[in-house]
Scaffold this motif. Structure first.
Motif, PDB file in Angstrom:
ATOM      1  N   LEU A 153       4.163   4.401 -10.498  1.00 33.02           N
ATOM      2  CA  LEU A 153       2.934   4.098  -9.766  1.00 33.02           C
ATOM      3  C   LEU A 153       1.695   4.470 -10.584  1.00 33.02           C
ATOM      4  N   THR A 154       1.726   5.619 -11.220  1.00 32.45           N
ATOM      5  CA  THR A 154       0.590   6.109 -11.991  1.00 32.45           C
ATOM      6  C   THR A 154       0.163   5.131 -13.077  1.00 32.45           C
ATOM      7  N   PHE A 155       1.127   4.471 -13.693  1.00 28.78           N
ATOM      8  CA  PHE A 155       0.803   3.579 -14.809  1.00 28.78           C
ATOM      9  C   PHE A 155       0.855   2.097 -14.446  1.00 28.78           C
ATOM     10  N   ALA A 156       0.999   1.799 -13.160  1.00 24.98           N
ATOM     11  CA  ALA A 156       1.032   0.408 -12.712  1.00 24.98           C
ATOM     12  C   ALA A 156      -0.378  -0.170 -12.695  1.00 24.98           C
ATOM     13  N   ASP A 157      -0.462  -1.482 -12.879  1.00 29.59           N
ATOM     14  CA  ASP A 157      -1.772  -2.123 -12.771  1.00 29.59           C
ATOM     15  C   ASP A 157      -2.114  -2.353 -11.299  1.00 29.59           C
ATOM     16  N   ALA A 158      -3.369  -2.643 -11.047  1.00 33.34           N
ATOM     17  CA  ALA A 158      -3.860  -2.781  -9.680  1.00 33.34           C
ATOM     18  C   ALA A 158      -3.107  -3.860  -8.914  1.00 33.34           C
ATOM     19  N   GLU A 159      -2.803  -4.971  -9.558  1.00 41.03           N
ATOM     20  CA  GLU A 159      -2.100  -6.056  -8.859  1.00 41.03           C
ATOM     21  C   GLU A 159      -0.715  -5.621  -8.390  1.00 41.03           C
ATOM     22  N   ALA A 160       0.014  -4.893  -9.223  1.00 35.26           N
ATOM     23  CA  ALA A 160       1.345  -4.421  -8.839  1.00 35.26           C
ATOM     24  C   ALA A 160       1.252  -3.447  -7.664  1.00 35.26           C
ATOM     25  N   ILE A 161       0.253  -2.586  -7.693  1.00 38.20           N
ATOM     26  CA  ILE A 161       0.081  -1.616  -6.608  1.00 38.20           C
ATOM     27  C   ILE A 161      -0.290  -2.327  -5.310  1.00 38.20           C
ATOM     28  N   LEU A 162      -1.233  -3.253  -5.391  1.00 36.47           N
ATOM     29  CA  LEU A 162      -1.630  -3.987  -4.188  1.00 36.47           C
ATOM     30  C   LEU A 162      -0.474  -4.818  -3.634  1.00 36.47           C
ATOM     31  N   ASP A 163       0.311  -5.406  -4.507  1.00 36.63           N
ATOM     32  CA  ASP A 163       1.477  -6.165  -4.059  1.00 36.63           C
ATOM     33  C   ASP A 163       2.417  -5.257  -3.263  1.00 36.63           C
ATOM     34  N   MET A 164       2.677  -4.067  -3.788  1.00 37.22           N
ATOM     35  CA  MET A 164       3.539  -3.119  -3.099  1.00 37.22           C
ATOM     36  C   MET A 164       2.966  -2.762  -1.727  1.00 37.22           C
ATOM     37  N   LEU A 165       1.691  -2.393  -1.695  1.00 35.24           N
ATOM     38  CA  LEU A 165       1.071  -2.000  -0.434  1.00 35.24           C
ATOM     39  C   LEU A 165       1.097  -3.129   0.583  1.00 35.24           C
ATOM     40  N   ARG A 166       0.799  -4.315   0.156  1.00 37.19           N
ATOM     41  CA  ARG A 166       0.698  -5.442   1.088  1.00 37.19           C
ATOM     42  C   ARG A 166       2.055  -5.956   1.539  1.00 37.19           C
ATOM     43  N   GLN A 167       3.064  -5.810   0.699  1.00 40.42           N
ATOM     44  CA  GLN A 167       4.405  -6.215   1.134  1.00 40.42           C
ATOM     45  C   GLN A 167       5.050  -5.179   2.057  1.00 40.42           C
ATOM     46  N   LEU A 168       4.887  -3.908   1.729  1.00 42.68           N
ATOM     47  CA  LEU A 168       5.576  -2.866   2.490  1.00 42.68           C
ATOM     48  C   LEU A 168       4.759  -2.314   3.654  1.00 42.68           C
ATOM     49  N   SER A 169       3.459  -2.537   3.637  1.00 43.28           N
ATOM     50  CA  SER A 169       2.579  -2.080   4.731  1.00 43.28           C
ATOM     51  C   SER A 169       1.523  -3.141   5.005  1.00 43.28           C
ATOM     52  N   PRO A 170       1.933  -4.325   5.433  1.00 41.03           N
ATOM     53  CA  PRO A 170       0.965  -5.419   5.566  1.00 41.03           C
ATOM     54  C   PRO A 170      -0.109  -5.204   6.628  1.00 41.03           C
ATOM     55  N   HIS A 171       0.108  -4.262   7.533  1.00 36.81           N
ATOM     56  CA  HIS A 171      -0.877  -4.034   8.597  1.00 36.81           C
ATOM     57  C   HIS A 171      -1.519  -2.651   8.509  1.00 36.81           C
ATOM     58  N   LEU A 172      -1.451  -2.019   7.357  1.00 35.78           N
ATOM     59  CA  LEU A 172      -2.013  -0.697   7.066  1.00 35.78           C
ATOM     60  C   LEU A 172      -1.348   0.449   7.826  1.00 35.78           C
ATOM     61  N   VAL A 173      -1.035   0.273   9.080  1.00 37.91           N
ATOM     62  CA  VAL A 173      -0.475   1.374   9.864  1.00 37.91           C
ATOM     63  C   VAL A 173       1.048   1.337   9.934  1.00 37.91           C
ATOM     64  N   ASP A 174       1.648   0.342   9.346  1.00 36.55           N
ATOM     65  CA  ASP A 174       3.096   0.188   9.467  1.00 36.55           C
ATOM     66  C   ASP A 174       3.783   0.519   8.145  1.00 36.55           C
ATOM     67  N   GLY A 175       5.056   0.297   8.110  1.00 38.40           N
ATOM     68  CA  GLY A 175       5.818   0.494   6.885  1.00 38.40           C
ATOM     69  C   GLY A 175       6.315   1.915   6.743  1.00 38.40           C
ATOM     70  N   TYR A 176       7.208   2.088   5.794  1.00 33.41           N
ATOM     71  CA  TYR A 176       7.854   3.380   5.575  1.00 33.41           C
ATOM     72  C   TYR A 176       7.303   4.135   4.369  1.00 33.41           C
ATOM     73  N   VAL A 177       6.387   3.543   3.637  1.00 26.53           N
ATOM     74  CA  VAL A 177       5.799   4.245   2.499  1.00 26.53           C
ATOM     75  C   VAL A 177       5.001   5.425   3.056  1.00 26.53           C
ATOM     76  N   PRO A 178       5.287   6.633   2.597  1.00 27.04           N
ATOM     77  CA  PRO A 178       4.570   7.798   3.134  1.00 27.04           C
ATOM     78  C   PRO A 178       3.060   7.693   2.919  1.00 27.04           C
TER      79      PRO A 178
END
Length: 116
Positions: free
Chosen positions: A36-61
């Motif tokens: 995560l530390t060395f990922a580019d912004a697009e990869a990070i946003l992709d992760m966030l939007r796929q695993l937590s598409p509604h901001l309050v959901d998902g299992y990512v801590p």
């Protein structure tokens, strides 16, 4: 085996919306944080939007989400929509970060004003 940050997060934390694919790798949060530390912004946003598409959901801590948004904003500091998205995430996950969320909203407003 995963080839993206999103796949790594899905293997480590699970996915509320899709089954976690079989993976023969051992996972620990430290190796994920390094990726995560060395990922580019697009990869990070992709992760966030796929695993937590509604901001309050998902299992990512929440601590991982907060760090992810921080890393995105370090890479893309001048995008008011992203700044507001990060602020919304902070605001939704507890009153402890409301002051930071308000600061981010003011920053986004200032970015919008500067663009006029």
């Amino acid at each position: 085996m995963h080839t993206t940050l999103t796949e790594h997060a899905r293997c480590l934390f699970g996915d509320e919306y899709r089954p976690t694919p079989p993976c023969d790798r051992e996972h620990d949060e430290a190796s994920f944080l390094e990726e995560l530390t060395f990922a580019d912004a697009e990869a990070i946003l992709d992760m966030l939007r796929q695993l937590s598409p509604h901001l309050v959901d998902g299992y990512v801590p929440v601590r991982i989400r907060n760090l992810a948004y921080r890393l995105v904003l370090l890479q893309r500091p001048d995008e008011p929509a992203l700044v507001r998205e990060a602020a919304d995430g902070l605001h939704l996950h507890g009153p402890d970060w409301d002051d930071l969320a308000a600061d981010l909203r003011r920053r986004a407003d200032a970015l919008d004003a500067a663009a006029l």
